[in-house]
Design an enzyme around this catalytic site. Structure first.
Site, PDB file in Angstrom:
ATOM      1  CG  ASP A  78      -1.634   1.302   1.421  1.00 58.90           C
ATOM      2  OD1 ASP A  78      -2.550   1.568   0.614  1.00 58.90           O
ATOM      3  OD2 ASP A  78      -1.281   2.074   2.336  1.00 58.90           O
TER       4      ASP A  78
ATOM      5  CD  GLU B  67      -2.585   2.264  -3.219  1.00 57.22           C
ATOM      6  OE1 GLU B  67      -3.792   2.540  -3.202  1.00 57.22           O
ATOM      7  OE2 GLU B  67      -1.834   2.434  -2.239  1.00 57.22           O
TER       8      GLU B  67
END
EC number: 2.4.1.18
Length: 683
Positions: free
Chosen positions: A342, A397
């Site tokens: 993330d 990401e």
């Protein structure tokens, strides 16, 4: 030739510059990253015995039980001048188990067993108590603790639990073979129930896994597993990095979930949050030893203004040990098959992507704004994981478009296997929000779907959890809005809005799947057009769970139209399993016709035809194809079982004509109704 040997050569050109010659002016910056990476690897090899030993920090730090029942507890807290282990086992008495500090700032205490039984009972509370140089006494949860729980009757803060169950989990299934085509089902355990409460690991195992398998996905991405104090943070405010969320159940119940998934042939990926940490002090890492800079950068550099959280100092030895060991821990202890990292953009840039628009100019990726420490950490993490676990999958990401993100570290890349195609869902939402169907530009749609870096694999998706959150809308809600409340029953008339919504929902997802990448992702519930948005209980909604759940009942109800979208998604995933287009070369697009709203391309030995026109159907439309021979329909979005109108006779075969059309050697003629997509197999 090893990376070290290559880098030492004066005229060495990183492999990434050969893949993309436009990067050659930035070769010095790329080589500098490689030099930094090489330096870390050399020091880890010399001082720690290599990745294997260095990344097993969880076997040295935290509380570890020896074969004879003794417990050794170690903690890195360099700022503390005194420390002791306290808990229910010693009546929270700071004088009973004092710790000793070494020259590296590591505290240690040895707690002998009693008759071969650990002195600290299983499932009891503990803390580390420390004294700062200023004389302040502070109590903290151990940084490497493997379980924390919350008792709201006592405090909002979490308690550290010594977790040492007498019966260890017995694994039954080996991890499945690494999928060549990655189809990810993104899921959150807590919302995976119909009811207005927090779901459990066991419920997910018993009720949701079979849905995922039946749909045809081959991987699960589990969100919000790392322990987080604030449920509404969606798991992105991690407090205990080695703990798994206790609100869903026990560690063994998560192991059972993963074990069962493996038995079904499903890969399981963890949504790992190393981009930042919760700023909580009492139950987090913030101010752990009383200093501002134990695990994090000091001052403003160590704080994320937008996320209101702390930022790791990736260039510190013990922080690197902590984070690399965290990854290793989840691979070994829970047998995850990989990670979705993330917030990678935040890790790679000093500005963290805040208020920054990336134009795609290469100077943005190799200048002073790049956080080399964060980039090198990601290189080390990927290098370690792929060396120790060749079958692992790592996904990044990143919104910046960093070149080389998914190229091997030894080539000058950062080492991920896949990157998320974050521009694709933005494009679809923008089209639905701002343009009439008549104004959709087929060329722009195709460009966005195929705009990816050479030799860097991409995971395409039409929507993820981001689009489901309150403040945004899912594709289904953008398409059908309030009529989802009144006209999704087969007992009601099929309105133009619902008809359009069902048709475009299928076409958008199919085009994204076929054209958008080398992997595909779906957030749970979106496969059937889940109604409403996702909103966790918080003060702003009176702590309601009404929107923090998945309404499986609507797709299970044969009287509702959600079943049509679900059946289509199932057919789409199983067709990919059969033909493997995600692992095939990028598509050749032969047709992008703006006036007719038609798109056609070849991929995976399939011919794909899309008619996005709102009203115009075409008979005997010529579609160019490179392959001569007979074609038959493999997938048709207009089938009745998908909520369509059955306008196409699927018993018909299509035979190519040996005349060039749209730059292809042959053509076929098809009937393609409005708002319909066909996938034809070549016999």
């Amino acid at each position: 030739m090893s990376p070290t040997e290559m880098i030492s050569q004066e005229n060495y050109e990183p492999g990434i510059c050969k893949i993309d010659p436009w990067l050659k002016p930035f070769a010095p910056a790329i080589k500098r990253r490689l030099e930094s990476y090489k330096k870390w690897v050399k020091e880890i090899n010399q001082n720690e015995g290599g990745y294997d030993k260095f990344s097993r920090g969880y076997e040295r730090f935290g509380l570890n039980v020896l074969p004879n029942g003794d417990i050794i507890y170690r903690e890195w807290a360099p700022n503390a001048v005194a420390a002791s282990l306290i808990g229910e086992f010693n009546d929270w008495d700071r004088s009973k188990h004092p710790m000793k500090k070494d020259s590296f700032g590591v505290w240690e205490v040895h707690i002998p067993a009693k008759n071969g039984i650990p002195t600290i009972p299983h499932n009891t509370k503990i803390k580390i108590s420390m004294t700062t140089p200023e004389g302040e006494c502070i109590d903290r949860l151990p940084a490497w603790i493997k379980r924390v729980t919350q008792d709201l009757n006592v405090s909002l803060a979490y308690d550290a639990i010594f977790w040492n169950p007498p019966q260890k989990y017995q694994w039954k299934n080996n991890s499945p073979k690494k999928p060549t085509s990655l189809r990810i089902y993104e899921a959150h355990v807590g919302i995976s129930t119909n009811e207005g409460r927090v779901g459990t690991y066991n419920e997910f195992t018993d009720n949701v896994l079979k849905r995922i398998k039946d749909l045809g996905y081959n991987a699960i991405q589990l969100m919000a597993i790392m322990e987080h104090a604030y449920y509404a943070s969606f798991g992105y405010q991690v407090t205990s990095f080695f703990g798994v969320s206790s609100r869903y159940g026990t560690p063994e119940e998560l192991m059972r979930l993963i074990d069962t998934a493996h038995g079904m042939g499903l890969y399981v990926l963890l949504d790992v949050v190393h981009s930042h940490a919760c700023k909580n002090v009492l139950d987090g890492l913030n101010m752990f030893d009383g200093s501002d800079h134990c695990y994090f950068h000091e001052g403003g550099k160590g704080r994320h203004d937008l996320w209101d959280s702390r930022l790791f100092n990736y260039g510190h030895w013990e922080v690197l040990r902590f984070l690399l060991s965290n990854l290793r821990f989840f691979m070994e202890e829970y047998r995850f098959d990989g990670f979705r990292f993330d917030g990678v953009t935040s890790m790679m840039y000093h500005h963290h992507g805040i208020g920054t628009g990336f134009s795609g100019g290469y100077h943005e990726y190799f200048g002073d704004t790049v956080d080399e420490g964060g980039v090198v950490y990601l290189m080390l993490a990927n290098d370690m994981l792929h060396k120790l676990y060749p079958r692992i999958i790592t996904v990044s990401e990143d919104v910046s478009g960093m070149p080389g993100l998914c190229l091997p570290v030894e080539e000058g890349g950062i080492g991920f296997d896949y990157r998320l195609a974050m521009a694709i869902p933005d494009m679809w939402i923008k089209l639905l929000k701002e343009q009439r169907d008549d104004d959709w530009d087929m060329g722009n749609i195709c460009w966005t779907l195929t705009n990816r870096r050479h030799m860097e694999k991409t995971i395409a998706y039409a929507e993820s959890h981001d689009q489901a959150l309150v403040g945004d809308k899912t594709l289904a809600f953008w398409l059908m809005d309030k009529e989802m409340y009144t006209h999704m029953s087969d007992m009601t008339p099929l309105t133009p809005i619902i008809d359009r919504g069902l048709a475009l929902h299928k076409m958008i997802r199919l085009l994204t799947h076929g054209l958008g990448g080398e992997g595909y992702l779906n957030f749970e519930g979106n496969e059937f057009g889940h109604p409403e948005w996702l909103d966790f209980p918080r003060a702003g909604n009176n702590n309601s769970f009404h929107y923090a759940r998945r309404q499986w009942n609507v797709v299970d109800d044969d009287l509702l139209r959600y079943k049509y979208l679900n059946e289509f998604d199932k057919a789409m995933q199983h067709l990919e399993e059969q033909y493997g287009w995600l692992s095939s070369p990028q598509a050749y697009i032969s047709l992008k016709h703006n006036e007719n709203k038609l798109v056609a391309f070849e991929r995976g030995n399939l011919l794909w035809i899309f008619n996005f026109h709102p009203t115009q159907s075409f008979a005997d439309y010529k579609i160019g194809t490179e392959w001569a021979g007979k074609y038959s329909i493999a997938l048709n979005t207009d089938r009745k079982i998908f909520g369509g109108h059955d306008r196409i006779d699927e018993s018909i075969s299509y035979h190519s004509q040996p005349h060039e059309w749209d730059g292809r050697k042959n053509y076929i003629q098809v009937y393609i109704p409005c708002r319909v997509a066909l996938v034809l197999s070549h016999c």
